[in-house]
Scaffold this motif. Sequence first.
Motif, PDB file in Angstrom:
ATOM      1  N   UNK A   1       0.845  -1.193   0.000  1.00 25.54           N
ATOM      2  CA  UNK A   1       0.000   0.000   0.000  1.00 25.54           C
ATOM      3  C   UNK A   1       0.881   1.244   0.000  1.00 25.54           C
ATOM      4  N   UNK A   2       0.244   2.395  -0.236  1.00 27.10           N
ATOM      5  CA  UNK A   2       0.917   3.689  -0.145  1.00 27.10           C
ATOM      6  C   UNK A   2       0.206   4.542   0.897  1.00 27.10           C
ATOM      7  N   UNK A   3       0.976   5.409   1.536  1.00 22.72           N
ATOM      8  CA  UNK A   3       0.445   6.347   2.518  1.00 22.72           C
ATOM      9  C   UNK A   3       0.965   7.733   2.176  1.00 22.72           C
ATOM     10  N   UNK A   4       0.050   8.700   2.084  1.00 25.59           N
ATOM     11  CA  UNK A   4       0.413  10.088   1.813  1.00 25.59           C
ATOM     12  C   UNK A   4       0.000  10.931   3.008  1.00 25.59           C
ATOM     13  N   UNK A   5       0.978  11.556   3.681  1.00 28.91           N
ATOM     14  CA  UNK A   5       0.668  12.435   4.808  1.00 28.91           C
ATOM     15  C   UNK A   5       0.718  13.881   4.327  1.00 28.91           C
ATOM     16  N   UNK A   6      -0.306  14.636   4.698  1.00 29.02           N
ATOM     17  CA  UNK A   6      -0.488  15.996   4.189  1.00 29.02           C
ATOM     18  C   UNK A   6      -0.589  17.004   5.322  1.00 29.02           C
ATOM     19  N   UNK A   7       0.141  18.091   5.203  1.00 32.95           N
ATOM     20  CA  UNK A   7      -0.073  19.268   6.034  1.00 32.95           C
ATOM     21  C   UNK A   7       0.367  20.469   5.207  1.00 32.95           C
TER      22      UNK A   7
ATOM     23  N   UNK B   1      -5.140  16.665   8.903  1.00 30.91           N
ATOM     24  CA  UNK B   1      -6.230  17.216   9.706  1.00 30.91           C
ATOM     25  C   UNK B   1      -7.519  17.157   8.894  1.00 30.91           C
ATOM     26  N   UNK B   2      -8.642  17.104   9.588  1.00 29.71           N
ATOM     27  CA  UNK B   2      -9.903  16.717   8.949  1.00 29.71           C
ATOM     28  C   UNK B   2     -10.314  17.598   7.775  1.00 29.71           C
ATOM     29  N   UNK B   3     -10.042  18.912   7.813  1.00 29.12           N
ATOM     30  CA  UNK B   3     -10.522  19.769   6.728  1.00 29.12           C
ATOM     31  C   UNK B   3      -9.673  19.649   5.460  1.00 29.12           C
ATOM     32  N   UNK B   4      -8.458  19.068   5.571  1.00 26.51           N
ATOM     33  CA  UNK B   4      -7.603  18.924   4.394  1.00 26.51           C
ATOM     34  C   UNK B   4      -8.002  17.737   3.517  1.00 26.51           C
ATOM     35  N   UNK B   5      -8.435  16.653   4.148  1.00 24.84           N
ATOM     36  CA  UNK B   5      -8.653  15.414   3.403  1.00 24.84           C
ATOM     37  C   UNK B   5      -9.710  15.538   2.308  1.00 24.84           C
ATOM     38  N   UNK B   6     -10.888  16.137   2.573  1.00 22.09           N
ATOM     39  CA  UNK B   6     -11.873  16.247   1.483  1.00 22.09           C
ATOM     40  C   UNK B   6     -11.404  17.144   0.342  1.00 22.09           C
ATOM     41  N   UNK B   7     -10.582  18.140   0.641  1.00 18.58           N
ATOM     42  CA  UNK B   7     -10.063  19.000  -0.432  1.00 18.58           C
ATOM     43  C   UNK B   7      -9.120  18.205  -1.324  1.00 18.58           C
TER      44      UNK B   7
ATOM     45  N   UNK C   1      -9.439   7.543   5.834  1.00 18.74           N
ATOM     46  CA  UNK C   1      -8.161   8.229   5.985  1.00 18.74           C
ATOM     47  C   UNK C   1      -7.756   8.299   7.443  1.00 18.74           C
ATOM     48  N   UNK C   2      -6.531   8.749   7.691  1.00 21.40           N
ATOM     49  CA  UNK C   2      -6.018   8.923   9.052  1.00 21.40           C
ATOM     50  C   UNK C   2      -6.205  10.381   9.443  1.00 21.40           C
ATOM     51  N   UNK C   3      -6.957  10.621  10.504  1.00 18.83           N
ATOM     52  CA  UNK C   3      -7.266  11.975  10.933  1.00 18.83           C
ATOM     53  C   UNK C   3      -6.154  12.531  11.825  1.00 18.83           C
ATOM     54  N   UNK C   4      -5.833  13.805  11.623  1.00 23.06           N
ATOM     55  CA  UNK C   4      -4.871  14.473  12.484  1.00 23.06           C
ATOM     56  C   UNK C   4      -3.539  14.727  11.797  1.00 23.06           C
ATOM     57  N   UNK C   5      -2.812  15.709  12.293  1.00 20.56           N
ATOM     58  CA  UNK C   5      -1.496  16.039  11.749  1.00 20.56           C
ATOM     59  C   UNK C   5      -0.496  14.944  12.114  1.00 20.56           C
TER      60      UNK C   5
END
Length: 391
Positions: free
Chosen positions: A131-137, A239-245, A259-263
């Motif tokens: 699998x792949x995991x992408x962490x976003x902030x 964080x929750x507001x980033x994922x839907x965007x 998805x994984x919630x939180x920074x």
Amino acid sequence: MTIFERKDFERLAKVDQDPSVSIYMPTHQSGMETLTGQDAKLLKDKVHEAREWLIKKGYEKKDADDYLQKAYDLVEDTSFWRHQFDGLAVFLSNNFFEYYRVPLSFDDLVTVNQKFDLKPLLPLLSENDRFYLLTLSQQNVRLFEGNVTSLREVDISEKAPQSLEEALGKEEPEDELQHHAIPPSGSGGATQPVYHSHRSEAHEKQRELRKFFSRIDEGLREVLPSDPNNRTPLVIAGVDYLLPIYREVNSYKYLLPEGIQGNQDHEVLDRLHEKAWHIISTHFHDDVEKTKERFNRVYGAGKASEIIDEIIVNAQSGLIDTLFLERGVDFWGKVDLSQNKIEQHKNYEDGDECLLNLSAVSTILTGGQVYLLDRDDLPVTNSPAAAIFRN
């Protein structure tokens, strides 16, 4: 480090010249094994082992050393050993030399045959391991490749922006603004501009994030597998507001809805893997169960089988859609399809091939899917393999 893809597997599988040397070994990212050069010493031992194989095949000692020179060079490359992961696979043949550092710890192994031994690589292409995991902030973007045991970061710094600031620079969104002039307070003279946004501040922020994430998605298209047979899932974290965007601009077909919630910028790797695997394991389980149900539906109609000979013949003919294999099992024998002859041996005999490996390689090369499962998870109980045939 680059991601090992099906196209890499296909390239290795097409090499057909004796002798083809395959070397597998575990490696370490840190610790005493790295500090004392134990990994380099192990590779040197494995290259010496390959040398003995070549001598048995009739090579003079000097010719064997010359044939293996690129592998010997790798042993002495100190910069190479500073950047390892869980496993190293080395492939060497006439005018061919490639190596892969992968998130999979191998048992050390050396083979010298007509073709490369690719069975240890199968978990990297299995439908239920990777699998792949992408962490976003807004300050940090990271891509990871993982499996059931580990997670490793993939460098995407040259493909995608690493922060919102890098993506947008110092641009001024002038097209979003309008202004009118009013006199300054306490003066009847010069006027000063007052700006009003067409959109709210929140909408402007969303626009910036959407542009940021679009550039990330564009970069990932050059990194994630483009093979139409690829079904490797992607999990995103933030964080929750980033994922839907991000989901709005995503173009990768197998982005999971969970998805994984939180920074996660400062989360340790083991904990990050645990969070991702919690989501991925459920996805894999559901996928395997649905595929096993499909096997049971078509089995009675003769479109599926657990008979090894039937599986081998259909695999060689490109007629397998889905192949289930028992994890860690070797099934030895010889195949001569021109004579319609398949021999199965309880133990390895000189000149044997692993029949399960042969079937898996053929299935992958013809666009089929392979699942590596424990015995209790197979759709049958009387065979280490089962297959769904193409219509």
